[in-house]
Enzyme design. Structure first.
Site, PDB file in Angstrom:
ATOM      1  N   GLU A 108       0.850  -1.200   0.000  1.00 57.69           N
ATOM      2  CA  GLU A 108       0.000   0.000   0.000  1.00 57.69           C
ATOM      3  C   GLU A 108       0.881   1.244   0.000  1.00 57.69           C
ATOM      4  O   GLU A 108       2.106   1.140   0.189  1.00 57.69           O
ATOM      5  CB  GLU A 108      -0.951  -0.008   1.212  1.00 57.69           C
ATOM      6  CG  GLU A 108      -2.036  -1.092   1.080  1.00 57.69           C
ATOM      7  CD  GLU A 108      -3.004  -1.145   2.244  1.00 57.69           C
ATOM      8  OE1 GLU A 108      -3.002  -0.238   3.084  1.00 57.69           O
ATOM      9  OE2 GLU A 108      -3.766  -2.123   2.296  1.00 57.69           O
ATOM     10  N   HIS A 155      -9.402   9.200   2.534  1.00 55.73           N
ATOM     11  CA  HIS A 155      -8.928   8.104   1.678  1.00 55.73           C
ATOM     12  C   HIS A 155      -9.092   8.563   0.238  1.00 55.73           C
ATOM     13  O   HIS A 155     -10.151   9.070  -0.145  1.00 55.73           O
ATOM     14  CB  HIS A 155      -9.738   6.834   1.937  1.00 55.73           C
ATOM     15  CG  HIS A 155      -9.071   5.608   1.396  1.00 55.73           C
ATOM     16  ND1 HIS A 155      -8.933   5.388   0.045  1.00 55.73           N
ATOM     17  CD2 HIS A 155      -8.482   4.554   2.011  1.00 55.73           C
ATOM     18  CE1 HIS A 155      -8.288   4.239  -0.134  1.00 55.73           C
ATOM     19  NE2 HIS A 155      -8.009   3.712   1.039  1.00 55.73           N
ATOM     20  N   ARG A 176      -0.968   8.683   1.578  1.00 53.00           N
ATOM     21  CA  ARG A 176      -2.344   9.082   1.291  1.00 53.00           C
ATOM     22  C   ARG A 176      -2.605  10.569   1.228  1.00 53.00           C
ATOM     23  O   ARG A 176      -3.420  11.035   0.437  1.00 53.00           O
ATOM     24  CB  ARG A 176      -3.224   8.538   2.412  1.00 53.00           C
ATOM     25  CG  ARG A 176      -3.969   7.366   1.968  1.00 53.00           C
ATOM     26  CD  ARG A 176      -4.762   6.820   3.055  1.00 53.00           C
ATOM     27  NE  ARG A 176      -4.657   5.382   2.901  1.00 53.00           N
ATOM     28  CZ  ARG A 176      -5.153   4.533   3.732  1.00 53.00           C
ATOM     29  NH1 ARG A 176      -5.782   4.955   4.804  1.00 53.00           N
ATOM     30  NH2 ARG A 176      -5.037   3.257   3.504  1.00 53.00           N
ATOM     31  N   HIS A 182     -11.943   9.345   6.195  1.00 52.24           N
ATOM     32  CA  HIS A 182     -11.687   7.919   6.407  1.00 52.24           C
ATOM     33  C   HIS A 182     -11.225   7.594   7.823  1.00 52.24           C
ATOM     34  O   HIS A 182     -11.631   6.589   8.404  1.00 52.24           O
ATOM     35  CB  HIS A 182     -10.607   7.496   5.402  1.00 52.24           C
ATOM     36  CG  HIS A 182     -10.235   6.057   5.430  1.00 52.24           C
ATOM     37  ND1 HIS A 182     -11.129   5.050   5.129  1.00 52.24           N
ATOM     38  CD2 HIS A 182      -9.058   5.431   5.704  1.00 52.24           C
ATOM     39  CE1 HIS A 182     -10.513   3.875   5.205  1.00 52.24           C
ATOM     40  NE2 HIS A 182      -9.266   4.079   5.571  1.00 52.24           N
ATOM     41  N   ARG A 197      -1.434   8.937   9.058  1.00 59.20           N
ATOM     42  CA  ARG A 197      -1.281   7.505   9.328  1.00 59.20           C
ATOM     43  C   ARG A 197      -0.806   6.762   8.090  1.00 59.20           C
ATOM     44  O   ARG A 197      -1.338   6.944   6.991  1.00 59.20           O
ATOM     45  CB  ARG A 197      -2.629   6.933   9.770  1.00 59.20           C
ATOM     46  CG  ARG A 197      -2.639   5.434   9.939  1.00 59.20           C
ATOM     47  CD  ARG A 197      -3.994   4.981  10.391  1.00 59.20           C
ATOM     48  NE  ARG A 197      -4.985   5.128   9.361  1.00 59.20           N
ATOM     49  CZ  ARG A 197      -5.460   4.142   8.613  1.00 59.20           C
ATOM     50  NH1 ARG A 197      -5.007   2.904   8.772  1.00 59.20           N
ATOM     51  NH2 ARG A 197      -6.387   4.369   7.711  1.00 59.20           N
TER      52      ARG A 197
HETATM   53  P1  FAD Z   1     -14.282   0.198  15.408  1.00 63.37           P
HETATM   54  O1  FAD Z   1     -13.892  -0.999  14.683  1.00 63.37           O
HETATM   55  O2  FAD Z   1     -14.864   1.317  14.642  1.00 63.37           O
HETATM   56  O3  FAD Z   1     -15.327  -0.229  16.534  1.00 63.37           O
HETATM   57  C1  FAD Z   1     -15.995   0.756  17.298  1.00 63.37           C
HETATM   58  C2  FAD Z   1     -17.092   0.067  18.084  1.00 63.37           C
HETATM   59  O4  FAD Z   1     -17.621   0.958  19.052  1.00 63.37           O
HETATM   60  C3  FAD Z   1     -18.271  -0.372  17.236  1.00 63.37           C
HETATM   61  O5  FAD Z   1     -18.680  -1.625  17.696  1.00 63.37           O
HETATM   62  C4  FAD Z   1     -19.348   0.678  17.556  1.00 63.37           C
HETATM   63  O6  FAD Z   1     -20.659   0.235  17.376  1.00 63.37           O
HETATM   64  C5  FAD Z   1     -19.043   0.929  19.012  1.00 63.37           C
HETATM   65  N1  FAD Z   1     -19.510   2.209  19.536  1.00 63.37           N
HETATM   66  C6  FAD Z   1     -19.259   3.448  19.060  1.00 63.37           C
HETATM   67  N2  FAD Z   1     -19.841   4.366  19.873  1.00 63.37           N
HETATM   68  C7  FAD Z   1     -20.453   3.685  20.863  1.00 63.37           C
HETATM   69  C8  FAD Z   1     -21.230   4.063  22.004  1.00 63.37           C
HETATM   70  N3  FAD Z   1     -21.510   5.343  22.289  1.00 63.37           N
HETATM   71  N4  FAD Z   1     -21.722   3.089  22.821  1.00 63.37           N
HETATM   72  C9  FAD Z   1     -21.484   1.772  22.538  1.00 63.37           C
HETATM   73  N5  FAD Z   1     -20.763   1.365  21.471  1.00 63.37           N
HETATM   74  C10 FAD Z   1     -20.255   2.303  20.658  1.00 63.37           C
HETATM   75  N6  FAD Z   1      -7.200   0.121   8.917  1.00 63.37           N
HETATM   76  C11 FAD Z   1      -6.176  -0.722   8.668  1.00 63.37           C
HETATM   77  O7  FAD Z   1      -5.227  -0.794   9.457  1.00 63.37           O
HETATM   78  N7  FAD Z   1      -6.198  -1.510   7.560  1.00 63.37           N
HETATM   79  C12 FAD Z   1      -7.213  -1.481   6.669  1.00 63.37           C
HETATM   80  O8  FAD Z   1      -7.211  -2.218   5.698  1.00 63.37           O
HETATM   81  C13 FAD Z   1      -8.282  -0.597   6.892  1.00 63.37           C
HETATM   82  N8  FAD Z   1      -9.309  -0.502   6.009  1.00 63.37           N
HETATM   83  C14 FAD Z   1     -10.368   0.293   6.316  1.00 63.37           C
HETATM   84  C15 FAD Z   1     -11.463   0.319   5.456  1.00 63.37           C
HETATM   85  C16 FAD Z   1     -12.585   1.060   5.783  1.00 63.37           C
HETATM   86  C17 FAD Z   1     -13.764   1.086   4.861  1.00 63.37           C
HETATM   87  C18 FAD Z   1     -12.617   1.809   6.995  1.00 63.37           C
HETATM   88  C19 FAD Z   1     -13.829   2.605   7.366  1.00 63.37           C
HETATM   89  C20 FAD Z   1     -11.519   1.814   7.824  1.00 63.37           C
HETATM   90  C21 FAD Z   1     -10.388   1.063   7.499  1.00 63.37           C
HETATM   91  N9  FAD Z   1      -9.287   1.031   8.334  1.00 63.37           N
HETATM   92  C22 FAD Z   1      -8.247   0.187   8.067  1.00 63.37           C
HETATM   93  C23 FAD Z   1      -9.311   1.716   9.626  1.00 63.37           C
HETATM   94  C24 FAD Z   1      -9.657   0.666  10.710  1.00 63.37           C
HETATM   95  O9  FAD Z   1     -10.616  -0.212  10.205  1.00 63.37           O
HETATM   96  C25 FAD Z   1     -10.172   1.296  11.964  1.00 63.37           C
HETATM   97  O10 FAD Z   1      -9.366   2.355  12.368  1.00 63.37           O
HETATM   98  C26 FAD Z   1     -10.210   0.259  13.081  1.00 63.37           C
HETATM   99  O11 FAD Z   1     -10.961  -0.843  12.664  1.00 63.37           O
HETATM  100  C27 FAD Z   1     -10.800   0.857  14.333  1.00 63.37           C
HETATM  101  O12 FAD Z   1     -11.023  -0.180  15.245  1.00 63.37           O
HETATM  102  P2  FAD Z   1     -11.663   0.162  16.641  1.00 63.37           P
HETATM  103  O13 FAD Z   1     -11.798  -1.117  17.384  1.00 63.37           O
HETATM  104  O14 FAD Z   1     -10.920   1.261  17.281  1.00 63.37           O
HETATM  105  O15 FAD Z   1     -13.092   0.778  16.285  1.00 63.37           O
HETATM  106  C1  SIN Z   2      -7.472   0.358   2.331  1.00 66.84           C
HETATM  107  O1  SIN Z   2      -7.698  -0.822   2.174  1.00 66.84           O
HETATM  108  O2  SIN Z   2      -7.176   1.139   1.434  1.00 66.84           O
HETATM  109  C2  SIN Z   2      -7.607   0.934   3.699  1.00 66.84           C
HETATM  110  C3  SIN Z   2      -6.343   0.749   4.408  1.00 66.84           C
HETATM  111  C4  SIN Z   2      -6.273   1.634   5.609  1.00 66.84           C
HETATM  112  O3  SIN Z   2      -7.141   2.474   5.858  1.00 66.84           O
HETATM  113  O4  SIN Z   2      -5.282   1.495   6.333  1.00 66.84           O
END
Ligand code: FAD
Ligand code: SIN
Length: 535
Positions: free
Chosen positions: A112, A240, A286, A347, A382
């Site tokens: 990437e 993104h 990015r 993103h 990032r």
């Molecule tokens: P999340 O996975 O967002 O989980 C948050 C949780 O908190 C959810 O369950 C939500 O419902 C809950 N929540 C929120 N507010 C409340 C509340 N008030 N009360 C109760 N529950 C609540 N990163 C990478 O490193 N590699 C990738 O390939 C990548 N691809 C991505 C693709 C997309 C489309 C997106 C959107 C992001 C991507 N990212 C990627 C970023 C990465 O996915 C996120 O930063 C990461 O998953 C965040 O994880 P988390 O556990 O912190 O939060």
């Molecule tokens: C992607 O697959 O392009 C998302 C990767 C990331 O947000 O780190």
């Protein structure tokens, strides 16, 4: 109503689930999540997890790439810790049942932007869904874990919520759980715990166009800030470069791994434009690619640019990116023969709640991990796929710190119940939906990829009006999920604009036409915001 447990986890993405599995061996855990368990940013991650597995790669190269992308703001100790501890934890994910793509027993490593080597561990283009599947399955079957869906945390419980509480300023504040709205019963419950973890993810929904699902409203960041925890670097919102531009799928991502696989960016005239902006072309970090696209769109008055994979073998594309292929196909785009229309979309938030190397916040008993946290890893931008990695490492470290510390609890009778006396059930949905749309529109128009002081100040004036209105409405109205989210989104937008106005330079993801260059004096300086400093 009161629920008591050892540890309260808020959020069921990779951070909350991995932390839960770690502490559940020794503590009773209740995990609350605001929609279905799998609904999270994690579930939509495509590219994968950046981690060093190749013999031609090294920890130092990954560290250097992260620091280069971070544009002078990464915390070196954090970068070294995350990148060194990462590969072991990726192996543990495999032990927990995550099926990453491999070739004859060796992990298949994608590429990437900003990475000098192939190091993205992935499950085809559905990495997040696979991680979420495996972790949710483990957590659901663990005897010490209770998962409560449709429970929205709305406020942390601290000294301020004790009966007859004196002001907590001065002494170190504790967190003993949270007030949580049970959506099905429409009641706010007290969840009391010795340790609380905010793992509520990011805040992409403060913008009109985002790759994030609807849960990403910055709830944890807003709750922590209101409780007095410093929040930092909120100006660094990552756009993104390539979200699908199609009326039928507004938030669908076309993974950066597609460019890593050889896809070319073209403008409407068919020109490969990235070589005019950076020698790394499509694989520049990015911030550079998103700004280049923004500039092409403005220069030509176009509404999108295009990703071109038509020179790559069709079977290879279908097998490496089955989800992207099928989704685009269902919208009438065959990515093996057609160009894919794409635009940048909000993103990821590089800023968040300040934590130490163990995920601890400034409030005792309150940990923050995942996208809600500002650990110092990402700096001003990032590096792709470093987010899932950061969430894993800090969830693991926060779990260890939790097990090493058991803060005392006040008697539950001394902690106030949620008080909604004097509020009433007004069904003024239009007030909430209108303000939400207004906030998203002004953030997209005035606080996007390219900023200026004039636009930021204009945004700030409007957000302050909205904040006043929403706080007033919140005081008079029985809480609902939509109102909780709007209140948090407005506060988070205020933090983004406030941090952006304070950074008088361009660095990483924050580009302003008033200060188009980085200021060397601001290198290594985070933009910290605290409710105690607010006017
Ligand atoms: P999340 O996975 O967002 O989980 C948050 C949780 O908190 C959810 O369950 C939500 O419902 C809950 N929540 C929120 N507010 C409340 C509340 N008030 N009360 C109760 N529950 C609540 N990163 C990478 O490193 N590699 C990738 O390939 C990548 N691809 C991505 C693709 C997309 C489309 C997106 C959107 C992001 C991507 N990212 C990627 C970023 C990465 O996915 C996120 O930063 C990461 O998953 C965040 O994880 P988390 O556990 O912190 O939060
Ligand atoms: C992607 O697959 O392009 C998302 C990767 C990331 O947000 O780190």
């Amino acid at each position: 109503m009161t629920v008591q447990t050892d540890v309260l986890v808020i959020g069921s993405g990779i951070a909350g689930l991995f932390y839960t599995l770690r502490v559940a061996e020794h503590r009773k855990v209740i995990l609350v999540t605001k929609k279905q368990t799998v609904e999270s940013n994690t579930n939509y991650a495509q590219g994968g997890i950046a981690s060093v597995f190749s013999e031609t790669d090294s920890l130092q190269m990954h560290i250097d790439d992260t620091i280069t992308a971070g544009a002078g703001l990464c915390h070196l100790d954090v970068v070294e810790t995350v990148i060194t501890e990462g590969p072991g934890l990726v192996r543990e994910l495999i032990d927990l049942g995550v099926r990453f793509t491999s070739n004859g027993g060796t992990l298949d490593l994608g590429r990437e932007g900003g990475h000098s080597r192939n190091r993205i561990v992935h499950a085809k283009d559905l990495t997040g869904r696979e991680i979420e599947r495996a972790l949710v399955m483990r957590a659901q079957s663990h005897p010490n874990v209770t998962i409560l869906e449709n429970h929205v945390a709305l406020e942390l419980i601290t000294e301020h919520n004790l009966r007859g509480a004196a002001s907590a300023s001065g002494a170190r504040v504790h967190c003993w759980g949270a007030y949580v709205l049970d959506k099905e019963r429409s009641v706010v419950k007290r969840f009391l715990a010795r340790n609380t973890v905010l793992s509520t993810g990011g805040c992409g929904c403060v913008y009109l166009h985002t790759t994030n699902p609807s849960i990403a409203t910055g709830d944890g960041i807003a709750m922590a800030y209101r409780a007095g925890v410093p929040v930092a670097n909120m100006e660094f919102i990552q756009f993104h470069p390539t979200s699908l531009f199609h009326p039928g799928a507004r938030s669908f991502l076309i993974s950066e791994a597609v460019r890593g696989h050889g896809a070319i960016l073209r403008n409407r005239a068919g020109e490969r434009f990235m070589e005019r902006y950076d020698e790394r072309k499509e694989l520049a970090p990015r911030d550079i690619v998103a700004r280049a696209i923004d500039s092409e769109l403005k220069k030509h008055g176009d509404d999108c640019v295009f990703l071109d994979l038509t020179h790559l073998p069709a079977e290879d594309i279908q097998s490496r990116f089955p989800h992207i292929y099928a989704t685009c196909k269902s919208l009438g785009i065959d990515i093996t023969t057609d160009l894919i229309p794409v635009v940048p979309a909000a993103h990821y938030v590089c800023g968040g709640v300040c934590t130490d190397l163990h995920g601890r916040s400034s409030i005792r008993g309150l940990f923050v991990c995942g996208e809600s946290a500002m650990t110092g890893l990402h700096g001003a931008n990032r590096l792709a796929s470093n987010s899932l990695l950061e969430a894993l490492v800090f969830a693991n470290r926060a779990a260890a710190a939790t097990l090493a510390d058991t803060p005392a609890m006040p008697a539950s009778a001394d902690i106030l119940e949620w008080d909604d006396s004097g509020t009433y059930n007004t069904e003024e949905w239009v007030l909430i939906s209108h303000n939400r749309r207004e906030l998203q529109t002004l953030m997209s128009d005035y606080v996007g990829i390219v900023r200026s002081t004039l636009r930021l100040e204009r945004a700030m004036r409007r957000i302050e009006l909205l904040l006043g209105e929403v706080e007033d409405f919140h005081k008079r109205t029985r809480v609902s999920e939509h109102l909780i989210e709007l209140r948090n989104m407005t506060l988070v937008a205020h933090l983004i604009v406030g941090c952006a106005l304070r950074r008088a330079e361009s660095r990483g993801l924050h580009f302003t036409t008033d200060y188009p260059a980085p200021d060397p004096a601001l290198s290594q300086r985070d933009t910290v915001a605290s409710i105690f400093d607010a006017p």
